[in-house]
Design a protein around this motif. Sequence first.
Motif, PDB file in Angstrom:
ATOM      1  N   GLU A  54      13.486  55.464 -39.675  1.00 52.76           N
ATOM      2  CA  GLU A  54      13.898  54.069 -39.612  1.00 52.76           C
ATOM      3  C   GLU A  54      13.074  53.360 -38.554  1.00 52.76           C
ATOM      4  O   GLU A  54      12.401  53.991 -37.736  1.00 52.76           O
ATOM      5  N   GLY A  55      13.128  52.052 -38.568  1.00 52.89           N
ATOM      6  CA  GLY A  55      12.333  51.273 -37.629  1.00 52.89           C
ATOM      7  C   GLY A  55      10.910  51.118 -38.122  1.00 52.89           C
ATOM      8  O   GLY A  55      10.610  51.215 -39.310  1.00 52.89           O
ATOM      9  N   GLY A  56      10.003  50.868 -37.181  1.00 50.03           N
ATOM     10  CA  GLY A  56       8.605  50.698 -37.539  1.00 50.03           C
ATOM     11  C   GLY A  56       8.299  49.354 -38.173  1.00 50.03           C
ATOM     12  O   GLY A  56       7.325  49.224 -38.920  1.00 50.03           O
ATOM     13  N   SER A  57       9.101  48.346 -37.886  1.00 50.06           N
ATOM     14  CA  SER A  57       8.846  47.017 -38.442  1.00 50.06           C
ATOM     15  C   SER A  57       8.099  46.153 -37.424  1.00 50.06           C
ATOM     16  O   SER A  57       7.938  46.531 -36.263  1.00 50.06           O
ATOM     17  N   ILE A  58       7.639  45.003 -37.882  1.00 52.54           N
ATOM     18  CA  ILE A  58       6.940  44.050 -37.021  1.00 52.54           C
ATOM     19  C   ILE A  58       7.758  42.766 -36.957  1.00 52.54           C
ATOM     20  O   ILE A  58       8.143  42.216 -37.990  1.00 52.54           O
ATOM     21  N   LYS A  59       8.027  42.318 -35.752  1.00 56.89           N
ATOM     22  CA  LYS A  59       8.782  41.094 -35.551  1.00 56.89           C
ATOM     23  C   LYS A  59       7.994  40.156 -34.647  1.00 56.89           C
ATOM     24  O   LYS A  59       7.008  40.545 -34.030  1.00 56.89           O
ATOM     25  N   ALA A  60       8.454  38.929 -34.567  1.00 61.60           N
ATOM     26  CA  ALA A  60       7.824  37.955 -33.673  1.00 61.60           C
ATOM     27  C   ALA A  60       8.898  37.036 -33.110  1.00 61.60           C
ATOM     28  O   ALA A  60       9.852  36.669 -33.811  1.00 61.60           O
ATOM     29  N   ASP A  61       8.753  36.691 -31.847  1.00 61.01           N
ATOM     30  CA  ASP A  61       9.658  35.717 -31.241  1.00 61.01           C
ATOM     31  C   ASP A  61       9.361  34.321 -31.790  1.00 61.01           C
ATOM     32  O   ASP A  61       8.218  34.004 -32.156  1.00 61.01           O
ATOM     33  N   VAL A  62      10.387  33.497 -31.836  1.00 60.85           N
ATOM     34  CA  VAL A  62      10.228  32.104 -32.250  1.00 60.85           C
ATOM     35  C   VAL A  62      10.286  31.225 -31.002  1.00 60.85           C
ATOM     36  O   VAL A  62      11.267  31.253 -30.254  1.00 60.85           O
ATOM     37  N   MET A  63       9.236  30.472 -30.773  1.00 67.84           N
ATOM     38  CA  MET A  63       9.158  29.581 -29.615  1.00 67.84           C
ATOM     39  C   MET A  63       9.550  28.169 -30.051  1.00 67.84           C
ATOM     40  O   MET A  63       9.051  27.652 -31.054  1.00 67.84           O
ATOM     41  N   THR A  64      10.464  27.564 -29.300  1.00 69.23           N
ATOM     42  CA  THR A  64      10.960  26.224 -29.622  1.00 69.23           C
ATOM     43  C   THR A  64      10.530  25.241 -28.539  1.00 69.23           C
ATOM     44  O   THR A  64      10.689  25.517 -27.341  1.00 69.23           O
ATOM     45  N   TYR A  65       9.981  24.120 -28.976  1.00 73.43           N
ATOM     46  CA  TYR A  65       9.540  23.072 -28.040  1.00 73.43           C
ATOM     47  C   TYR A  65      10.252  21.773 -28.391  1.00 73.43           C
ATOM     48  O   TYR A  65      10.302  21.374 -29.561  1.00 73.43           O
ATOM     49  N   GLN A  66      10.837  21.140 -27.397  1.00 75.21           N
ATOM     50  CA  GLN A  66      11.546  19.879 -27.612  1.00 75.21           C
ATOM     51  C   GLN A  66      10.994  18.817 -26.674  1.00 75.21           C
ATOM     52  O   GLN A  66      10.908  19.019 -25.459  1.00 75.21           O
ATOM     53  N   HIS A  67      10.613  17.683 -27.250  1.00 74.76           N
ATOM     54  CA  HIS A  67      10.079  16.567 -26.467  1.00 74.76           C
ATOM     55  C   HIS A  67      11.231  15.788 -25.843  1.00 74.76           C
ATOM     56  O   HIS A  67      12.296  15.620 -26.447  1.00 74.76           O
TER      57      HIS A  67
END
Length: 307
Positions: free
Chosen positions: A32-45
């Motif tokens: 199990e495991g062995g996946s690829i993930k990515a963080d989501v970056m949020t920008y607010q003006h």
Amino acid sequence: MATNTQARTYAAAHFSLELDGKDEVSLFRSIEGGSIKADVMTYQHGANYDRWRQLGKPKFEDIKVQCGMSMSKPFYKWIEEFFTGKAVRKNGAIIAADFYYIERARREFTQAMIKELTFPKLDGSDKNAAYMNISMAVEGIVFKKGDGKKLAPPKMDAQKLWTACNFRFRLDSFEQACKRVSKIDSFTVKQNVIDYHAGGARAPIKCPSQVDFPQLSFYVPESDAQPFLEHFAKRGVAGERPGHLTGMIQTFDNDGTDLFTLSFKGADIVNVQPDKSDSGSEDIKQVKIDIYTESMSFAYVDVQTTG
């Protein structure tokens, strides 16, 4: 007439592991495991309520495998080095195969280190096969299509060698009292891994830290527990100067052939706990004994070579 060009589906029951280009590491029970993930970056003006999002750095999930005694010597050599504190890195691949053991897909990983190793519960009344759980931290994963190569068939007899009831436990100076140890609780050896983020690099570098050796818990009949009680009364209650103990857990197959030995040093008793007394119970009264350890070593016996 339209034809279906989609590839046939296949079950998840056939897979294998490669290490450093060697495909004889054999099969394991699950993965199990062995996946690829990515963080989501949020920008607010600050001038409005709109939010913009984009992907951050990738994260490569730990690979977790469950194996018995069907793995080959290079894999167990890797485990031996893990116990010595050597952070040996390996490249390899997880191979998925169809019913005919034809390679259909592969996940290639780089710079893998063993992060955790969990030994199963050993019980004299359990006749089932025993399996170790191993977690590997990796620095990179690439998904690829299989090349159609046929995998070697699994050695099922070797997988069934290790059963949970075939073990011996020894604690030096308590050899006679340990002759009737009935079970040993599951325990985990951990290699702490630190993520190092370098400037300009998309993914962190995995850096090894110290190895954490766990406490061991085993059970003996209350009629055999007196030496442990006396020892703990001197060390834990009276406060005598501690003298470290040594010992080992030895596993073997149904023919009595040794499989591997787990030795430990710098140990001492930290808890002696009798079972609950119950007027309705017909079980043998046992005592649970906990010991701490300072170091462990793993020695694998190549059954095919010795046999």
